[in-house]
Design a protein around this motif. Structure first.
Motif, PDB file in Angstrom:
ATOM      1  N   CYS A 161       0.835  -1.211   0.000  1.00  0.00           N
ATOM      2  CA  CYS A 161       0.000   0.000   0.000  1.00  0.00           C
ATOM      3  C   CYS A 161       0.863   1.251   0.000  1.00  0.00           C
ATOM      4  O   CYS A 161       0.618   2.198  -0.758  1.00  0.00           O
ATOM      5  N   ALA A 162       1.871   1.250   0.868  1.00  0.00           N
ATOM      6  CA  ALA A 162       2.731   2.423   0.985  1.00  0.00           C
ATOM      7  C   ALA A 162       3.527   2.651  -0.296  1.00  0.00           C
ATOM      8  O   ALA A 162       3.626   3.787  -0.779  1.00  0.00           O
ATOM      9  N   ARG A 163       4.086   1.593  -0.859  1.00  0.00           N
ATOM     10  CA  ARG A 163       4.902   1.747  -2.069  1.00  0.00           C
ATOM     11  C   ARG A 163       4.057   2.254  -3.235  1.00  0.00           C
ATOM     12  O   ARG A 163       4.488   3.134  -3.990  1.00  0.00           O
ATOM     13  N   PHE A 164       2.852   1.723  -3.399  1.00  0.00           N
ATOM     14  CA  PHE A 164       2.000   2.201  -4.493  1.00  0.00           C
ATOM     15  C   PHE A 164       1.565   3.645  -4.249  1.00  0.00           C
ATOM     16  O   PHE A 164       1.527   4.450  -5.182  1.00  0.00           O
ATOM     17  N   SER A 165       1.271   3.972  -3.002  1.00  0.00           N
ATOM     18  CA  SER A 165       0.897   5.345  -2.668  1.00  0.00           C
ATOM     19  C   SER A 165       2.028   6.315  -2.986  1.00  0.00           C
ATOM     20  O   SER A 165       1.803   7.407  -3.520  1.00  0.00           O
ATOM     21  N   PHE A 166       3.265   5.926  -2.665  1.00  0.00           N
ATOM     22  CA  PHE A 166       4.411   6.795  -2.928  1.00  0.00           C
ATOM     23  C   PHE A 166       4.673   6.934  -4.422  1.00  0.00           C
ATOM     24  O   PHE A 166       4.983   8.026  -4.911  1.00  0.00           O
ATOM     25  N   LEU A 167       4.555   5.829  -5.169  1.00  0.00           N
ATOM     26  CA  LEU A 167       4.708   5.920  -6.624  1.00  0.00           C
ATOM     27  C   LEU A 167       3.615   6.795  -7.223  1.00  0.00           C
ATOM     28  O   LEU A 167       3.856   7.590  -8.140  1.00  0.00           O
ATOM     29  N   LEU A 168       2.413   6.663  -6.685  1.00  0.00           N
ATOM     30  CA  LEU A 168       1.281   7.456  -7.165  1.00  0.00           C
ATOM     31  C   LEU A 168       1.452   8.938  -6.850  1.00  0.00           C
ATOM     32  O   LEU A 168       0.861   9.797  -7.512  1.00  0.00           O
ATOM     33  N   SER A 169       2.271   9.248  -5.843  1.00  0.00           N
ATOM     34  CA  SER A 169       2.487  10.651  -5.478  1.00  0.00           C
ATOM     35  C   SER A 169       3.293  11.403  -6.525  1.00  0.00           C
ATOM     36  O   SER A 169       3.203  12.629  -6.607  1.00  0.00           O
ATOM     37  N   ILE A 170       4.079  10.689  -7.334  1.00  0.00           N
ATOM     38  CA  ILE A 170       4.983  11.365  -8.277  1.00  0.00           C
ATOM     39  C   ILE A 170       4.222  12.216  -9.290  1.00  0.00           C
ATOM     40  O   ILE A 170       4.479  13.424  -9.407  1.00  0.00           O
ATOM     41  N   PRO A 171       3.250  11.662 -10.055  1.00  0.00           N
ATOM     42  CA  PRO A 171       2.508  12.532 -10.979  1.00  0.00           C
ATOM     43  C   PRO A 171       1.667  13.574 -10.257  1.00  0.00           C
ATOM     44  O   PRO A 171       1.470  14.681 -10.775  1.00  0.00           O
ATOM     45  N   VAL A 172       1.179  13.245  -9.045  1.00  0.00           N
ATOM     46  CA  VAL A 172       0.355  14.197  -8.293  1.00  0.00           C
ATOM     47  C   VAL A 172       1.185  15.397  -7.842  1.00  0.00           C
ATOM     48  O   VAL A 172       0.781  16.559  -8.017  1.00  0.00           O
ATOM     49  N   ILE A 173       2.354  15.138  -7.249  1.00  0.00           N
ATOM     50  CA  ILE A 173       3.216  16.231  -6.797  1.00  0.00           C
ATOM     51  C   ILE A 173       3.712  17.036  -7.994  1.00  0.00           C
ATOM     52  O   ILE A 173       3.784  18.267  -7.945  1.00  0.00           O
ATOM     53  N   LEU A 174       4.062  16.335  -9.072  1.00  0.00           N
ATOM     54  CA  LEU A 174       4.518  17.023 -10.283  1.00  0.00           C
ATOM     55  C   LEU A 174       3.433  17.952 -10.815  1.00  0.00           C
ATOM     56  O   LEU A 174       3.696  19.114 -11.147  1.00  0.00           O
ATOM     57  N   GLY A 175       2.201  17.445 -10.870  1.00  0.00           N
ATOM     58  CA  GLY A 175       1.087  18.271 -11.348  1.00  0.00           C
ATOM     59  C   GLY A 175       0.822  19.455 -10.445  1.00  0.00           C
ATOM     60  O   GLY A 175       0.608  20.580 -10.921  1.00  0.00           O
ATOM     61  N   ALA A 176       0.833  19.222  -9.132  1.00  0.00           N
ATOM     62  CA  ALA A 176       0.599  20.311  -8.178  1.00  0.00           C
ATOM     63  C   ALA A 176       1.693  21.359  -8.287  1.00  0.00           C
ATOM     64  O   ALA A 176       1.432  22.573  -8.217  1.00  0.00           O
ATOM     65  N   GLY A 177       2.935  20.896  -8.444  1.00  0.00           N
ATOM     66  CA  GLY A 177       4.047  21.835  -8.579  1.00  0.00           C
ATOM     67  C   GLY A 177       3.949  22.669  -9.839  1.00  0.00           C
ATOM     68  O   GLY A 177       4.228  23.874  -9.825  1.00  0.00           O
ATOM     69  N   LEU A 178       3.521  22.043 -10.951  1.00  0.00           N
ATOM     70  CA  LEU A 178       3.370  22.779 -12.203  1.00  0.00           C
ATOM     71  C   LEU A 178       2.253  23.818 -12.106  1.00  0.00           C
ATOM     72  O   LEU A 178       2.393  24.954 -12.591  1.00  0.00           O
ATOM     73  N   LEU A 179       1.131  23.435 -11.477  1.00  0.00           N
ATOM     74  CA  LEU A 179       0.030  24.383 -11.298  1.00  0.00           C
ATOM     75  C   LEU A 179       0.457  25.561 -10.436  1.00  0.00           C
ATOM     76  O   LEU A 179       0.130  26.722 -10.731  1.00  0.00           O
ATOM     77  N   ALA A 180       1.186  25.264  -9.357  1.00  0.00           N
ATOM     78  CA  ALA A 180       1.665  26.341  -8.483  1.00  0.00           C
ATOM     79  C   ALA A 180       2.649  27.243  -9.222  1.00  0.00           C
ATOM     80  O   ALA A 180       2.670  28.463  -9.018  1.00  0.00           O
ATOM     81  N   THR A 181       3.462  26.639 -10.109  1.00  0.00           N
ATOM     82  CA  THR A 181       4.408  27.436 -10.900  1.00  0.00           C
ATOM     83  C   THR A 181       3.671  28.369 -11.844  1.00  0.00           C
ATOM     84  O   THR A 181       4.041  29.542 -11.999  1.00  0.00           O
ATOM     85  N   LEU A 182       2.618  27.865 -12.497  1.00  0.00           N
ATOM     86  CA  LEU A 182       1.822  28.713 -13.394  1.00  0.00           C
ATOM     87  C   LEU A 182       1.174  29.863 -12.626  1.00  0.00           C
ATOM     88  O   LEU A 182       1.162  31.017 -13.096  1.00  0.00           O
ATOM     89  N   ASP A 183       0.638  29.544 -11.439  1.00  0.00           N
ATOM     90  CA  ASP A 183       0.041  30.597 -10.604  1.00  0.00           C
ATOM     91  C   ASP A 183       1.089  31.624 -10.200  1.00  0.00           C
ATOM     92  O   ASP A 183       0.817  32.826 -10.148  1.00  0.00           O
TER      93      ASP A 183
END
Length: 266
Positions: A184-206
């Motif tokens: 569960c933890a490993r899949f959650s952490f792998l799943l965080s990569i596109p989520v954090i990347l997307g959040a970071g890109l949105l924050a950069t645009l803002d």
């Protein structure tokens, strides 16, 4: 922000990004307890970069294997375990991307309150306890299928509500589907990569649209301390989770929720 505030906020972001304890709840506390000012868009981008680097470096071998397998076998009938896992990360990310795009502004205006964060911290903390206490926890990550990945992705949508905890809700869903704690933890952490990347890109645009003044030293310190704390958090969590279980984090969430409720009604 002072250097002390920068360090504390960066560590909070780095640790709570991956532990099932809600980052938004913790980032409210410094403002409530000490009257600290908002960290700002630029700093938000910096700590997201630090967290992203930490998880990508920690899982560098898995990411490389998944990428190569997805490119070479991901579009063939002879899928490998790594190409399937790459597809599952993509499948599980899609619901949050769609719902997040549609609901982002509404959530920012209506759900980012101390009361909502306190309630979700407690409610989803209890859900995590129930899942950990009652689930079978026998399935390895290698036996994950696309339907389970999609259900975990749908659960991740709930993390758009502040206080839910992205890692917490995805681990809760994984446990309910029969995955063991480490899987569960490993899949959650792998799943965080596109989520954090997307959040970071949105924050950069803002940030670019806001034309905000940038304190580069604050960003450097923020990214560095976020990276170190996030990396240590991932390493220690994966080392301990099979032995300690989710109960310590559940208890912590309940205490945090009570503290936030006290601030709301005091």
């Amino acid at each position: 922000m002072t250097l002390f505030e920068i360090i504390i906020l960066a560590i909070i972001q780095g640790v709570t990004e991956f532990l099932p304890i809600s980052s938004s709840g913790h980032l409210l506390l410094p403002a409530e307890l000490f009257g600290w000012v908002s960290q700002g868009l630029a700093f938000d981008v910096a700590v997201h970069v630090g967290s992203l680097l930490a998880v990508m470096i920690y899982f560098r071998q898995e990411i490389a294997q998944m990428t190569v397998a997805w490119v070479t076998k991901g579009f063939t009938k002879e899928q490998s375990t790594d190409s399937k896992l790459a597809w599952y990360v993509i499948i599980a990310t899609i619901p949050a991307v769609i719902i997040g795009f549609v609901m982002k502004d509404w959530i920012e205006l209506n759900a980012r309150t101390a009361l909502v964060i306190a309630a979700t911290t407690i409610i989803f903390g209890l859900a995590l306890w129930y899942a950990d206490a009652t689930a079978k926890r026998t399935q390895e990550l290698t036996s994950l299928n696309w339907k389970q990945a999609l259900l975990i992705g749908l659960a991740q949508v709930l993390a758009l509500i502040p206080g839910t905890s992205r890692s917490g809700i995805t681990m809760t869903a994984g446990l309910m589907l029969g995955l063991n704690r480490e899987s569960c933890a490993r899949f959650s952490f792998l799943l965080s990569i596109p989520v954090i990347l997307g959040a970071g890109l949105l924050a950069t645009l803002d940030l670019l649209q806001a034309n905000e003044a940038v304190d580069w030293s604050a960003l450097l310190y923020g990214a560095a301390f976020s990276f170190v704390s996030a990396y240590l958090c991932i390493y220690l969590f994966l080392s301990w989770i099979s032995r300690i279980g989710m109960l310590p984090f559940v208890i912590y969430r309940l205490l945090l929720g009570v503290i936030l409720l006290w601030f709301v009604f005091a």
